[in-house]
Write a protein that holds these residues in place. Structure first.
Motif, short mmCIF file in Angstrom:
data_model
loop_
_atom_site.label_atom_id
_atom_site.label_comp_id
_atom_site.label_asym_id
_atom_site.label_seq_id
_atom_site.Cartn_x
_atom_site.Cartn_y
_atom_site.Cartn_z
N LEU A 158 4.02 -4.23 4.82
CA LEU A 158 2.98 -3.59 5.63
C LEU A 158 3.64 -2.63 6.59
O LEU A 158 4.78 -2.82 7.00
CB LEU A 158 2.18 -4.62 6.44
CG LEU A 158 1.37 -5.69 5.73
CD1 LEU A 158 2.24 -6.87 5.35
CD2 LEU A 158 0.23 -6.15 6.62
N ALA A 161 3.81 2.55 2.72
CA ALA A 161 4.20 1.51 3.68
C ALA A 161 5.71 1.39 3.81
O ALA A 161 6.20 0.79 4.75
CB ALA A 161 3.60 0.16 3.28
N GLU A 180 0.07 1.49 10.42
CA GLU A 180 -1.21 1.47 9.71
C GLU A 180 -1.79 0.07 9.56
O GLU A 180 -3.00 -0.09 9.41
CB GLU A 180 -1.07 2.12 8.33
CG GLU A 180 -0.92 3.63 8.34
CD GLU A 180 0.49 4.09 8.67
OE1 GLU A 180 0.69 5.29 8.95
OE2 GLU A 180 1.40 3.24 8.64
N GLN A 202 -4.01 -2.46 5.17
CA GLN A 202 -4.79 -1.41 4.54
C GLN A 202 -5.55 -1.97 3.34
O GLN A 202 -5.34 -3.11 2.92
CB GLN A 202 -3.87 -0.26 4.13
CG GLN A 202 -3.21 0.41 5.34
CD GLN A 202 -2.15 1.41 4.95
OE1 GLN A 202 -1.00 1.04 4.69
NE2 GLN A 202 -2.52 2.68 4.92
N GLY A 224 2.59 1.77 -5.58
CA GLY A 224 1.75 1.39 -4.45
C GLY A 224 0.35 1.93 -4.55
O GLY A 224 -0.56 1.42 -3.90
N HIS A 225 0.14 2.99 -5.36
CA HIS A 225 -1.19 3.59 -5.42
C HIS A 225 -2.13 2.74 -6.27
O HIS A 225 -1.74 2.18 -7.30
CB HIS A 225 -1.11 5.02 -6.00
CG HIS A 225 -2.31 5.84 -5.68
ND1 HIS A 225 -3.49 5.70 -6.37
CD2 HIS A 225 -2.54 6.78 -4.74
CE1 HIS A 225 -4.38 6.53 -5.88
NE2 HIS A 225 -3.83 7.20 -4.89
N ALA A 226 -3.39 2.64 -5.85
CA ALA A 226 -4.36 1.78 -6.52
C ALA A 226 -4.57 2.18 -7.98
O ALA A 226 -4.94 1.34 -8.81
CB ALA A 226 -5.70 1.82 -5.78
N HIS A 238 -5.55 -1.42 0.07
CA HIS A 238 -4.83 -1.87 -1.12
C HIS A 238 -3.93 -3.05 -0.80
O HIS A 238 -3.59 -3.83 -1.70
CB HIS A 238 -4.02 -0.71 -1.70
CG HIS A 238 -3.51 -0.96 -3.08
ND1 HIS A 238 -4.33 -1.37 -4.11
CD2 HIS A 238 -2.26 -0.89 -3.60
CE1 HIS A 238 -3.61 -1.53 -5.21
NE2 HIS A 238 -2.34 -1.25 -4.92
N THR A 239 -3.53 -3.21 0.46
CA THR A 239 -2.77 -4.40 0.85
C THR A 239 -3.57 -5.65 0.56
O THR A 239 -3.04 -6.65 0.07
CB THR A 239 -2.42 -4.36 2.36
OG1 THR A 239 -1.97 -3.06 2.72
CG2 THR A 239 -1.37 -5.39 2.70
N ARG A 240 -4.86 -5.60 0.86
CA ARG A 240 -5.73 -6.76 0.62
C ARG A 240 -5.90 -7.01 -0.87
O ARG A 240 -5.92 -8.16 -1.33
CB ARG A 240 -7.08 -6.54 1.29
CG ARG A 240 -6.97 -6.42 2.81
CD ARG A 240 -8.25 -5.93 3.44
NE ARG A 240 -9.31 -6.94 3.37
CZ ARG A 240 -10.54 -6.74 3.83
NH1 ARG A 240 -10.86 -5.59 4.40
NH2 ARG A 240 -11.44 -7.69 3.73
N HIS A 264 0.87 -1.18 0.00
CA HIS A 264 0.00 0.00 0.00
C HIS A 264 0.90 1.23 0.00
O HIS A 264 2.02 1.19 0.52
CB HIS A 264 -0.88 -0.02 1.25
CG HIS A 264 -1.93 1.04 1.28
ND1 HIS A 264 -3.25 0.79 0.99
CD2 HIS A 264 -1.86 2.36 1.57
CE1 HIS A 264 -3.94 1.91 1.11
NE2 HIS A 264 -3.12 2.87 1.46
N TRP A 316 -12.45 -2.00 0.49
CA TRP A 316 -11.68 -2.76 -0.50
C TRP A 316 -12.62 -3.10 -1.64
O TRP A 316 -13.75 -3.55 -1.42
CB TRP A 316 -11.12 -4.04 0.13
CG TRP A 316 -10.36 -4.88 -0.85
CD1 TRP A 316 -9.06 -4.74 -1.23
CD2 TRP A 316 -10.87 -6.00 -1.58
NE1 TRP A 316 -8.73 -5.69 -2.16
CE2 TRP A 316 -9.82 -6.48 -2.39
CE3 TRP A 316 -12.10 -6.63 -1.65
CZ2 TRP A 316 -9.97 -7.56 -3.24
CZ3 TRP A 316 -12.25 -7.72 -2.50
CH2 TRP A 316 -11.19 -8.18 -3.28
#
Length: 669
Positions: free
Chosen positions: A102, A17, A106, A109, A80-82, A111-113, A14, A646
């Motif tokens: 991660l 991170a 935080e 997050q 890292g940005h969606a 976007h991590t998922r 994300h 998400w």
């Protein structure tokens, strides 16, 4: 020491991170660089573009290397940005494994998922790294519980953290050979997905440290287990243990042709196959392409054939000669033999020049046209479209803007820059941040100040029925539309995600090849704009009639008549408009359920499931892609900033042709 293995690892996270800082630390601690770069200072090894340095975010993937023993590790730092998820997905197809970063502050997050689900779908081995253990507010055991619940149930913590959340935080590696409690915890975790190991744990004899290490490596490579390392990219804590995990638990890439026996030719040598995942332009305009080779070998002055799929689904190929090639991570030593800096072997990443037409996503095949190597991931299409025009109305400004956008499309073909009749250029986008980056790049790199219109959701049309149309010329007269050609076409629906197929019922050879080509190409071009103004897909178009008069008829007659006939067939068959949708999960506080569900319903969401209720609610459903941004902006105010949103593309749903929306959810027409 001679390189025996090459390992291509992606660093994903994300935004913010700390993955770019982690990349710098890995390079520094392994001796690849002698000074740590800083994201804040804008002097990192991977964020080389001016826009990346100014904004402190990664936009394009970059490759750097370091060596550990006989293993060369190529690190690929990804956005890292969606809004740049397509760049991430494109890189995944060339990786052997990934490190998912991660923040200990935080935590897991949104976007991590998204990234973890994508990695699992790609079946890539994943090691997790919890960064920033030295920051105030860093979490420990409760973060591991979140990882188990939201990312991966079978995690193996490989480090113990002391003085968490302080500048003195330490990450202590845990050893299978000397720590019986750790050995027991690892065995119990791995036994949950391994029946043979479970029998050893229950009935004995208990597995040895070496057996558990082998089981952990196997579980990591198959995605059944995920080692978790903790540390700080800023201080260097835990980095040594992470490096050991990367090189010891992730599967190295094959380094010889024997790794690809299915693709080998009769002489026993595998043909070269690979994927272009990045393209750069120098100040002179010269292109350098980065390619991951999966089989065979590649060298300078070698002729190669590259394949790609066009915007309309047609397969394109071109052949050229590599003029220069350098293997990433290998010092120039003048040698041309295997393992040198100028001969690419299976598993390596190389930078080459000489092919002016090369674009990101191109696939290398042998000159015979075989391309049965590892398949690339399926990239979801952007769901937003915007029109771009130059602020300066001077002559030639629109042409310069279009040329610049076409060059940017070489790096990201999915933006699909297309000239419009009114002089503007349309581009496809994933989000508003991507639009901002494009505008900044045009201004900085090309000196063009561009104006972007509000984004609109990209819809599509599908035929609802079967219909035919035709137009014939006479023996001595053109067709009613004025063309010396006869064309008959039938349109019928095809299965979902089938794309566009063109078929013949007429006898092949009844028309000259140039006329057949003119009809087929024009069919694909015409389907880009259906009766309601959107591209038509998932249909089959069949040529049912054809005729010409030589030497009067020309290819332009068929290019002119085909849109007329196809348009009539589409009108008779009927088409329906579909808008793209996202499946969403949103985790919200208990007292926010009524407000959140009401908000989502007002945005056109279909709520499918509500679960939980003990500490929070998990709401699942489907929402129009054009309303996702509105949901993300409204949820923090309804949940005191505690909502975890998400979403991912999940297909489309039918709508009225009059209801497509702009990016903020308002009607576009």
């Amino acid at each position: 020491m001679q390189i025996k293995h090459t390992l291509n690892i992606g660093i994903l996270a994300h935004v913010d991170a700390g993955k770019t800082s982690l990349t710098e630390r890995l390079l520094f601690d392994t001796g690849a660089i002698d000074r740590l770069g800083s994201v804040d200072a804008g002097d990192t090894q991977t964020d080389t573009g001016a826009i990346e340095r100014q904004r402190g975010i990664t936009v394009r993937s970059a490759v750097v290397s370091f060596t550990v023993g006989s293993t060369q590790v190529n690190l690929i730092d990804t956005p890292g940005h969606a809004d740049f998820v397509a760049e991430v997905e494109r890189v995944l197809g060339v990786l052997d494994g990934a490190v998912l970063v991660l923040s200990a502050v935080e935590g897991v997050q949104a976007h991590t998922r998204v990234l973890m689900r994508t990695l699992r779908e790609m079946r890539l081995p994943v090691v997790l790294f919890v960064n920033k253990i030295d920051r105030r507010g860093a979490r420990g055991d409760d973060l591991l519980d979140d990882i188990r619940r939201k990312l991966a149930p079978h995690i193996v913590p490989m480090t113990a953290v002391r003085d968490l959340g302080t500048p003195l935080a330490r990450a202590l590696p845990q050893a299978l050979g000397t720590d019986p409690e750790f050995r027991t915890r690892v065995a119990e975790t791995l036994a949950e997905t391994d029946d043979a190991l479970l029998a050893r744990v229950v009935d004995g004899p208990f597995p040895s440290a070496d057996e558990l290490h082998t089981a952990l490596a196997d579980g990591t490579r198959t995605g059944r287990a995920h080692p978790v390392y903790c540390g700080s990219a800023r201080t260097g804590e835990g980095i040594g243990a992470l490096i050991d995990g990367m090189t010891g638990l992730l599967r190295p890439a094959p380094t010889d042709a024997a790794a690809d026996p299915a693709g080998a030719d009769p002489a026993g040598a595998a043909p070269p196959r690979g994927t272009v995942f990045a393209v750069e332009r120098g100040t002179s305009g010269k292109k350098t392409a980065y390619l991951r080779l999966f089989s065979g070998t590649l060298a300078a002055r070698q002729r190669v054939t590259l394949h790609r799929h066009g915007p309309d689904g047609t397969r394109l190929a071109y052949t050229g000669q590599i003029t220069a090639l350098h293997v990433v991570g290998r010092p120039a030593n003048g040698s041309n033999g295997p393992g040198s800096a100028r001969q690419l072997a299976a598993g390596d990443i190389g930078a080459f020049t000489g092919l002016a037409q090369v674009r990101v996503g191109d696939r290398l095949a042998d000159p015979a046209g075989r391309d049965d190597g590892p398949r690339p991931p399926h990239f979801r299409a952007p769901s937003l479209r915007t029109l771009v025009r130059p602020r300066d109305a001077a002559p030639g400004a629109a042409s310069r803007l279009h040329t610049a956008l076409q060059r940017l499309a070489e790096q990201d073909p999915l933006i699909h820059a297309c000239a419009e009749p009114d002089g503007t250029t349309s581009v496809l986008l994933y989000g508003e941040v991507q639009k901002e980056i494009l505008a900044a790049t045009l201004a900085h790199d090309y000196g063009i100040e561009a104006v972007f219109e509000p984004s609109r959701t990209v819809c599509l049309e599908r035929p609802t029925g079967v219909a035919e149309a035709h137009e014939e010329m006479g023996r001595r007269a053109p067709s009613p539309s004025g063309f010396w050609a006869t064309v008959g076409l039938r349109v019928e629906p095809a299965p979902r995600n089938a794309g566009v197929a063109f078929r013949y019922e007429t006898e092949l050879g009844a028309l000259p090849h140039a006329f057949h080509t003119a009809i087929e190409e024009t069919v694909h071009t015409t389907l880009r704009t259906g009766p309601h103004g959107w591209a038509v897909t998932d249909c089959t178009v069949t040529l049912t009639r054809s005729g010409f008069v030589g030497p009067v008829s020309t290819a332009s007659d068929f290019r002119g008549l085909t849109p007329v006939v196809l348009g009539r067939a589409l009108e008779r068959a009927g088409t329906r408009v579909y808008e793209p949708c996202h499946a969403f999960d949103v985790d919200i506080p208990l007292d926010a359920l009524p407000a959140v569900t009401s908000c989502l319903a007002a945005l056109g969401a279909d709520i499918g499931e509500t679960a939980g209720g003990a500490t929070s609610w998990l709401v699942k459903g489907v929402i129009p892609a054009g309303r996702v941004r509105s949901a993300e902006l409204r949820l923090p105010g309804l949940t005191r900033g505690e909502a975890l949103w998400w979403s991912r593309p999940c297909g489309d749903r039918p709508i009225s042709p009059a209801s497509p929306r702009t990016a903020d959810g308002t009607p576009a027409r």
